[in-house]
Design a protein around this motif. Structure first.
Motif, PDB file in Angstrom:
ATOM      1  N   MET A 533     -26.311 -41.512  -1.917  1.00 49.75           N
ATOM      2  CA  MET A 533     -26.346 -42.907  -1.498  1.00 49.75           C
ATOM      3  C   MET A 533     -26.292 -43.831  -2.705  1.00 49.75           C
ATOM      4  O   MET A 533     -26.842 -43.521  -3.759  1.00 49.75           O
ATOM      5  CB  MET A 533     -27.624 -43.172  -0.706  1.00 49.75           C
ATOM      6  CG  MET A 533     -27.675 -44.541  -0.082  1.00 49.75           C
ATOM      7  SD  MET A 533     -29.042 -44.670   1.081  1.00 49.75           S
ATOM      8  CE  MET A 533     -30.213 -45.541   0.095  1.00 49.75           C
ATOM      9  N   CYS A 534     -25.626 -44.980  -2.539  1.00 48.25           N
ATOM     10  CA  CYS A 534     -25.582 -45.979  -3.598  1.00 48.25           C
ATOM     11  C   CYS A 534     -26.794 -46.881  -3.432  1.00 48.25           C
ATOM     12  O   CYS A 534     -27.021 -47.437  -2.365  1.00 48.25           O
ATOM     13  CB  CYS A 534     -24.296 -46.801  -3.503  1.00 48.25           C
ATOM     14  SG  CYS A 534     -24.311 -48.214  -4.616  1.00 48.25           S
ATOM     15  N   ARG A 535     -27.567 -47.017  -4.488  1.00 50.82           N
ATOM     16  CA  ARG A 535     -28.780 -47.825  -4.393  1.00 50.82           C
ATOM     17  C   ARG A 535     -28.469 -49.319  -4.445  1.00 50.82           C
ATOM     18  O   ARG A 535     -29.306 -50.141  -4.114  1.00 50.82           O
ATOM     19  CB  ARG A 535     -29.741 -47.471  -5.522  1.00 50.82           C
ATOM     20  CG  ARG A 535     -30.177 -46.023  -5.426  1.00 50.82           C
ATOM     21  CD  ARG A 535     -31.221 -45.749  -6.475  1.00 50.82           C
ATOM     22  NE  ARG A 535     -32.463 -45.363  -5.842  1.00 50.82           N
ATOM     23  CZ  ARG A 535     -33.617 -45.247  -6.488  1.00 50.82           C
ATOM     24  NH1 ARG A 535     -33.685 -45.536  -7.773  1.00 50.82           N
ATOM     25  NH2 ARG A 535     -34.687 -44.874  -5.856  1.00 50.82           N
ATOM     26  N   SER A 536     -27.268 -49.664  -4.882  1.00 50.43           N
ATOM     27  CA  SER A 536     -26.916 -51.084  -4.941  1.00 50.43           C
ATOM     28  C   SER A 536     -26.411 -51.603  -3.598  1.00 50.43           C
ATOM     29  O   SER A 536     -26.806 -52.675  -3.151  1.00 50.43           O
ATOM     30  CB  SER A 536     -25.837 -51.331  -6.002  1.00 50.43           C
ATOM     31  OG  SER A 536     -26.257 -50.805  -7.235  1.00 50.43           O
ATOM     32  N   CYS A 537     -25.528 -50.834  -2.953  1.00 52.52           N
ATOM     33  CA  CYS A 537     -24.928 -51.371  -1.725  1.00 52.52           C
ATOM     34  C   CYS A 537     -25.236 -50.530  -0.499  1.00 52.52           C
ATOM     35  O   CYS A 537     -24.870 -50.895   0.613  1.00 52.52           O
ATOM     36  CB  CYS A 537     -23.417 -51.532  -1.892  1.00 52.52           C
ATOM     37  SG  CYS A 537     -22.510 -49.989  -1.770  1.00 52.52           S
ATOM     38  N   GLY A 538     -25.872 -49.386  -0.678  1.00 53.37           N
ATOM     39  CA  GLY A 538     -26.236 -48.571   0.473  1.00 53.37           C
ATOM     40  C   GLY A 538     -25.128 -47.656   0.975  1.00 53.37           C
ATOM     41  O   GLY A 538     -25.289 -46.983   1.996  1.00 53.37           O
ATOM     42  N   TYR A 539     -24.025 -47.602   0.246  1.00 53.51           N
ATOM     43  CA  TYR A 539     -22.930 -46.718   0.640  1.00 53.51           C
ATOM     44  C   TYR A 539     -23.398 -45.264   0.657  1.00 53.51           C
ATOM     45  O   TYR A 539     -24.113 -44.829  -0.242  1.00 53.51           O
ATOM     46  CB  TYR A 539     -21.762 -46.881  -0.349  1.00 53.51           C
ATOM     47  CG  TYR A 539     -20.740 -45.770  -0.308  1.00 53.51           C
ATOM     48  CD1 TYR A 539     -19.643 -45.829   0.552  1.00 53.51           C
ATOM     49  CD2 TYR A 539     -20.881 -44.649  -1.138  1.00 53.51           C
ATOM     50  CE1 TYR A 539     -18.721 -44.806   0.580  1.00 53.51           C
ATOM     51  CE2 TYR A 539     -19.964 -43.619  -1.106  1.00 53.51           C
ATOM     52  CZ  TYR A 539     -18.883 -43.695  -0.244  1.00 53.51           C
ATOM     53  OH  TYR A 539     -17.974 -42.683  -0.207  1.00 53.51           O
ATOM     54  N   THR A 540     -23.020 -44.492   1.702  1.00 50.40           N
ATOM     55  CA  THR A 540     -23.274 -43.057   1.671  1.00 50.40           C
ATOM     56  C   THR A 540     -21.953 -42.316   1.796  1.00 50.40           C
ATOM     57  O   THR A 540     -21.045 -42.769   2.497  1.00 50.40           O
ATOM     58  CB  THR A 540     -24.187 -42.589   2.825  1.00 50.40           C
ATOM     59  OG1 THR A 540     -23.587 -42.997   4.051  1.00 50.40           O
ATOM     60  CG2 THR A 540     -25.576 -43.161   2.715  1.00 50.40           C
ATOM     61  N   ALA A 573     -19.188 -43.212  -9.903  1.00 51.95           N
ATOM     62  CA  ALA A 573     -19.503 -44.599  -9.557  1.00 51.95           C
ATOM     63  C   ALA A 573     -19.304 -44.774  -8.066  1.00 51.95           C
ATOM     64  O   ALA A 573     -18.611 -43.984  -7.423  1.00 51.95           O
ATOM     65  CB  ALA A 573     -18.583 -45.549 -10.324  1.00 51.95           C
ATOM     66  N   CYS A 574     -19.940 -45.791  -7.503  1.00 49.46           N
ATOM     67  CA  CYS A 574     -19.845 -45.993  -6.060  1.00 49.46           C
ATOM     68  C   CYS A 574     -18.417 -46.379  -5.670  1.00 49.46           C
ATOM     69  O   CYS A 574     -17.866 -47.330  -6.220  1.00 49.46           O
ATOM     70  CB  CYS A 574     -20.817 -47.091  -5.632  1.00 49.46           C
ATOM     71  SG  CYS A 574     -20.601 -47.573  -3.905  1.00 49.46           S
ATOM     72  N   PRO A 575     -17.799 -45.674  -4.757  1.00 51.60           N
ATOM     73  CA  PRO A 575     -16.426 -45.997  -4.355  1.00 51.60           C
ATOM     74  C   PRO A 575     -16.356 -47.360  -3.680  1.00 51.60           C
ATOM     75  O   PRO A 575     -15.271 -47.948  -3.574  1.00 51.60           O
ATOM     76  CB  PRO A 575     -16.071 -44.899  -3.353  1.00 51.60           C
ATOM     77  CG  PRO A 575     -17.120 -43.862  -3.479  1.00 51.60           C
ATOM     78  CD  PRO A 575     -18.339 -44.527  -4.038  1.00 51.60           C
ATOM     79  N   SER A 576     -17.477 -47.884  -3.256  1.00 50.38           N
ATOM     80  CA  SER A 576     -17.458 -49.127  -2.511  1.00 50.38           C
ATOM     81  C   SER A 576     -17.714 -50.334  -3.422  1.00 50.38           C
ATOM     82  O   SER A 576     -16.999 -51.326  -3.345  1.00 50.38           O
ATOM     83  CB  SER A 576     -18.507 -49.044  -1.398  1.00 50.38           C
ATOM     84  OG  SER A 576     -18.714 -50.300  -0.834  1.00 50.38           O
ATOM     85  N   CYS A 577     -18.720 -50.261  -4.302  1.00 50.00           N
ATOM     86  CA  CYS A 577     -19.047 -51.427  -5.121  1.00 50.00           C
ATOM     87  C   CYS A 577     -18.955 -51.133  -6.614  1.00 50.00           C
ATOM     88  O   CYS A 577     -19.255 -51.990  -7.438  1.00 50.00           O
ATOM     89  CB  CYS A 577     -20.435 -51.955  -4.783  1.00 50.00           C
ATOM     90  SG  CYS A 577     -21.772 -50.922  -5.440  1.00 50.00           S
ATOM     91  N   GLU A 578     -18.594 -49.924  -6.961  1.00 49.06           N
ATOM     92  CA  GLU A 578     -18.410 -49.508  -8.349  1.00 49.06           C
ATOM     93  C   GLU A 578     -19.693 -49.471  -9.168  1.00 49.06           C
ATOM     94  O   GLU A 578     -19.646 -49.301 -10.382  1.00 49.06           O
ATOM     95  CB  GLU A 578     -17.341 -50.385  -9.049  1.00 49.06           C
ATOM     96  CG  GLU A 578     -15.992 -50.209  -8.355  1.00 49.06           C
ATOM     97  CD  GLU A 578     -14.863 -50.964  -9.034  1.00 49.06           C
ATOM     98  OE1 GLU A 578     -15.151 -51.719  -9.980  1.00 49.06           O
ATOM     99  OE2 GLU A 578     -13.726 -50.782  -8.613  1.00 49.06           O
ATOM    100  N   SER A 579     -20.809 -49.617  -8.505  1.00 47.72           N
ATOM    101  CA  SER A 579     -22.082 -49.497  -9.219  1.00 47.72           C
ATOM    102  C   SER A 579     -22.261 -48.060  -9.699  1.00 47.72           C
ATOM    103  O   SER A 579     -21.751 -47.118  -9.090  1.00 47.72           O
ATOM    104  CB  SER A 579     -23.230 -49.879  -8.277  1.00 47.72           C
ATOM    105  OG  SER A 579     -24.430 -49.281  -8.698  1.00 47.72           O
ATOM    106  N   GLU A 580     -22.984 -47.891 -10.788  1.00 55.98           N
ATOM    107  CA  GLU A 580     -23.244 -46.526 -11.255  1.00 55.98           C
ATOM    108  C   GLU A 580     -24.545 -45.973 -10.681  1.00 55.98           C
ATOM    109  O   GLU A 580     -24.892 -44.828 -10.913  1.00 55.98           O
ATOM    110  CB  GLU A 580     -23.291 -46.496 -12.786  1.00 55.98           C
ATOM    111  CG  GLU A 580     -21.892 -46.534 -13.370  1.00 55.98           C
ATOM    112  CD  GLU A 580     -21.892 -46.826 -14.861  1.00 55.98           C
ATOM    113  OE1 GLU A 580     -22.939 -46.626 -15.499  1.00 55.98           O
ATOM    114  OE2 GLU A 580     -20.855 -47.276 -15.345  1.00 55.98           O
TER     115      GLU A 580
HETATM  116 ZN   LIG Z   1     -22.300 -49.185  -3.980  1.00 54.93          ZN
END
Ligand SMILES: [Zn+2]
Ligand SMILES: Nc1ncnc2c1ncn2[C@@H]1O[C@H](COP(=O)(O)OP(=O)(O)OP(=O)(O)O)[C@@H](O)[C@H]1O
Ligand SMILES: [Zn+2]
Length: 842
Positions: A533-540, A573-580
């Motif tokens: 899961m991405c902790r920045s945007c919640g993407y799973t 990196a997150c495929p949705s928001c590019e956060s690491e």
């Molecule tokens: Zn994200």
């Protein structure tokens, strides 16, 4: 005579017997239950004979003959064929699917084409219109005029046309046979010569040159026991060729003999004697013994707490049954079919026990099955499918841990072994014992309904004959049940403990290490996934083919889908928001193991989960090591919760009790209660007292509270309230139909049609909905709605649920509705899978 044959094509269109003539040569050999090869639509198919009749229903001249008989002893008996018919009807599956489920996979043959030179052609090479130098022809002659077509095709791909032409002219004959995937295993065995004196005389005079051959002959004179050829060669440090040389001289004999695979060969099982029963055990045993002697079908629910000594009661009841010259079947959940369990039965009944489970190779399973059929075994211990053990006179069927959902097969035929067992017991006049510390609500209600006046659906296995309840509320030797502490993990967090171990569990583990005692740690993984899961945007991370989260695999650093096998690299990196800040969440057993190593340096941990138990025998290895006290902690998923009996286990820790509590499944609370009670039962089973620590975020949930107090009765009371209110089993029965197809619109459309057809059929039959009438007899059609996993392997999934009560003929109505949707080929345009009495609502 005519054979009625069910061909092995699992489809609606072919799901009826077809008539074949029995050739004179086979008359007397073909019986109900025989496996035959029959011509069907231009092919030869495998089939089962389900009936023998003097006359055909069609014009006898049009009848084709049975092509071959596949076994000299029929693999099924008439009572199993009848049982198959019952399964097919009850669970809405083709009869062939039900029959196939009853025989070992080794017998599921595949068609094989063999070509041979016709008599004329072989005698008269000139008669062949093929050039003599054709390589395939030369090859065929070398093979004695016969070869498998597949082999010919493989070796001479260019020869297709000339081979086909030869078949067309009749100079080559094609014969189709169905070969078993696995035959009896043959070994060459050395026997002593029948005329020992003659050999002795010859040896005295033989030349000194054949020293090794003489040695072999000498050996056989001294050892009368036959010995495998390879073993003899090894023992004498010589070659098999040398021994064959001795055979040529007539000094010994070599014969092909069948070798039986015994998975437990060479393992001494210490013979155990019956224990003196406790008062509680004796009372139960007396009831069972009486029923076994009566030989009329009965069902008992043995409700005995963990460690109450149910197994000893089973053993003595079996003994009673064997004395009557009848056989016994013991079903155990696959996961609990541990060496410990097998040992208990082998220890009491020795070689009379056949063991059937999925960790055996198909050859081993075949041999164990034959041991039963040929009357060399009297007790079958096995997982679900052992309910089909081919015994002739069954006196007793025991289902241990009867609440286990693994007794329901999830593929077609989707049968429940408990219901099949009751049916089979009826055929044989046998007694069924359902044993559990945490009986399923269905069984418990069925066994108490007559006394408590509970009105339920009342069609369950146990209800049929009015099951009798046999309680064993105490552990043997007055040992107490372990004390259960519930730890509220929210309080831990409030107090600044962010570890996955509460302070109590930490403390408990520490004390066990100091005292040299052992602990079992359960990580409840039902409904739990280790996902990214991405902790920045919640993407799973989701599977592109299935609507489900991908599971993180630490070893390969890959993300994998558990439904279709899709795999991809862990994202950087997150495929949705590019956060690491994307990382994996969840507490897999691996993480618990790492945490243990960090907190308790030097701790010895055995981890048991799907990853560490794939290898054959690994299960057994881990448990033996743990039993030998080579580890301090046994850490695992559900598989550590069942049936284990280790004297030095004094602590059981449950790391996350409630992951299974919130599954979208009406049995979620029941499963959680059962799991907690079972795993708690592993502690303090012998002299040392036990303790259980349960970590949870829902300490007030009744499933947890009841487990804490070992209070099955209060759990059942509470749970039945919910079930009654929601009208779920055991207050009604369910049939789940799942429709799937690549095209979403088609799935929805067909789902609507199915639901419509069902509602119309019900109305026409005068069956009302649950909101009309008094609710004693109704049927509701729910859906179509998207399945909990709405897409799997790129196929969309919708479901309809039938909820019914009373004798409404639901399965029958469903078959009619599906038939209405079927096209000209007899199949509906989308895949429909029917699950009667579903265990998994997911
Ligand atoms: Zn994200
Ligand atoms: N009559 C007896 N006398 C002495 N010991 C006994 C007797 N009956 C059973 N035991 C012992 O008690 C222990 C628990 O028995 P058993 O494993 O059969 O319990 P169980 O009811 O099957 O428990 P679970 O449901 O937890 O598997 C075993 O070690 C067994 O050998
Ligand atoms: Zn997938």
């Amino acid at each position: 005579m005519i054979a009625r044959v069910i061909v092995d094509v699992p489809s609606r269109a072919t799901d009826r017997p077809f008539d074949y003539a029995i050739p004179d040569a086979m008359a007397g050999w073909v019986e109900v239950g025989s496996r035959v090869g029959v011509p069907f639509g231009g092919r030869v198919l495998q089939g089962f004979v389900v009936g023998i009749a003097p006359f055909a229903e069609v014009d006898a001249r049009k009848l084709k003959p049975v092509a071959e008989l596949l076994d000299h002893l029929p693999p099924l008996s008439p009572d199993l064929v009848e049982l198959g018919q019952w399964i097919a009807e009850k669970y809405c599956c083709p009869l062939t699917t039900a029959l196939q489920a009853m025989i070992p996979s080794a017998l599921k043959g595949k068609a094989d084409s063999v070509v041979r030179l016709s008599e004329d052609a072989a005698a008269e090479p000139d008669g062949l219109f093929v050039a003599e130098e054709e390589p395939w022809l030369r090859y065929l002659r070398q093979q004695g005029g016969e070869a498998r077509l597949a082999l010919l095709q493989e070796r001479f791909p260019e020869a297709a046309a000339s081979v086909k032409a030869a078949i067309g002219r009749g100079t080559l004959e094609e014969r189709v046979s169905i070969r078993d995937r696995l035959a009896v295993r043959k070994v060459l065995t050395v026997y002593p010569s029948e005329d020992a004196d003659a050999v002795r005389a010859e040896l005295a005079n033989a030349s000194a040159r054949a020293a090794k051959q003489r040695e072999a002959a000498q050996y056989m004179l001294e050892h009368a026991e036959p010995i495998p050829l390879a073993a003899l060669a090894q023992a004498l440090a010589t070659t098999t060729g040398t021994i064959r040389g001795a055979e040529a001289k007539g000094w010994l004999a070599i014969r092909e003999t069948e070798q039986r695979r015994d998975p437990y060969a060479g393992r001494g099982f210490g013979k155990t004697a019956p224990l003196r029963l406790t008062e509680g055990q004796q009372a139960v045993y007396d009831e069972l013994a009486k029923a076994v002697d009566d030989a009329s079908p009965r069902v008992f629910l043995l409700h005995g707490v963990t460690g109450s000594g149910k197994t000893e009661v089973y053993l003595q009841a079996i003994e009673r049954c064997l004395k009557d010259d009848r056989q016994a079947i013991v079903l155990v959940p696959e996961i609990a079919l541990t060496p410990q369990m097998v040992e208990r039965f082998k220890g009491r009944f020795g070689d009379a026990v056949a063991v059937l489970h999925s960790r055996l190779s198909s050859g081993e399973r075949y041999d164990e099955w034959r041991k039963i059929r040929e009357g060399r075994a009297e007790v079958a211990v096995g997982a679900r499918s052992a309910v089909f053990a081919p015994f002739k006179r069954i006196g007793l069927i025991i289902i241990d841990e009867e609440h286990e959902s693994s007794y329901k097969q999830e593929e077609s035929p989707k049968y429940h072994a408990r219901d099949v067992a009751v049916r089979r017991a009826n055929q044989h006049g046998a007694v069924v014992v359902l044993g559990s510390a945490t009986p399923s609500l269905e069984s418990f209600v069925a066994a108490t309904a007559s006394r408590g006046g509970l009105e339920t659906a009342g069609e369950g296995a146990a209800a049929k004959r009015g099951a009798s309840l046999l309680p064993m509320p105490d552990r043997v030797a007055g040992r107490p049940l372990p004390k259960v502490h519930v730890v509220d993990m929210r309080d831990e967090l409030k107090d600044g403990n962010r570890s996955m171990f509460s302070r109590q569990l930490h403390e408990g583990l520490l004390r066990r290490l100091e005292r040299g005692e052992q602990s079992v740690l359960l990580l409840n993984r039902r409904g739990y996934s280790t996902f990214v899961m991405c902790r920045s945007c919640g993407y799973t991370a989701q599977c592109p083919h299935c609507d489900i989260s991908l599971t993180y695999h630490q070893k390969s650093r890959a993300l994998r889908c558990h439904y279709c096998g899709h795999a991809e690299q862990e994202p950087k990196a997150c495929p949705s928001c590019e956060s690491e800040h994307i990382r994996f969440f969840g507490t897999g057993t691996q993480r618990v193991e790492e945490e243990l190593a960090k907190l308790f340096p030097g701790i010895r941990v055995i981890r048991m989960d799907v990853d560490t138990t794939t290898e054959k025998g690994s299960h057994e290895k881990w448990l033996t090591q743990f039993g030998n006290r080579e580890a301090d902690v046994l850490l695992g998923t559900q598989m550590v919760a069942k049936g284990l009996d280790f004297p030095y286990v004094t602590l059981v820790g449950v790391i996350a009790a409630d992951t299974s509590l919130h599954l979208p499944d009406f049995r979620a609370a029941e499963k959680t209660f059962q799991l907690l009670t079972q795993v708690a039962g592993r502690a303090g089973r012998h002299e040392l007292p036990g303790e259980v620590i349960v970590q949870t975020y829902n300490p007030e949930h009744y499933a947890i509270v009841s487990a804490r107090h070992h209070d099955y009765a209060s759990f059942v009371r509470e749970e039945l309230k919910h079930r009654r209110f929601m009208a779920y089993p055991p207050f009604c029965r369910l049939i789940l139909v799942t429709l799937s197809h690549e095209q979403l619109a088609l799935v929805i459309g067909e789902g609507e049609k199915l639901a419509g057809a069902l509602r119309d059929l019900a109305r026409a039959a005068g069956i009302r909905g649950s909101d009309e009438g008094d609710g004693s007899r109704f049927m509701d059609v729910l859906g179509p709605v998207a399945s909990p996993i709405p897409r799997m392997k790129d196929r969309y999934r919708f479901q309809c649920m039938l909820k019914y009560r009373g004798n409404v003929g639901a399965a029958d109505l469903l078959q009619q509705a599906i038939a209405q949707l079927a096209g000209t080929n007899g199949q509906p345009p989308v895949t429909m899978s029917v699950d009667v009495d579903p265990q998994m609502i997911l």
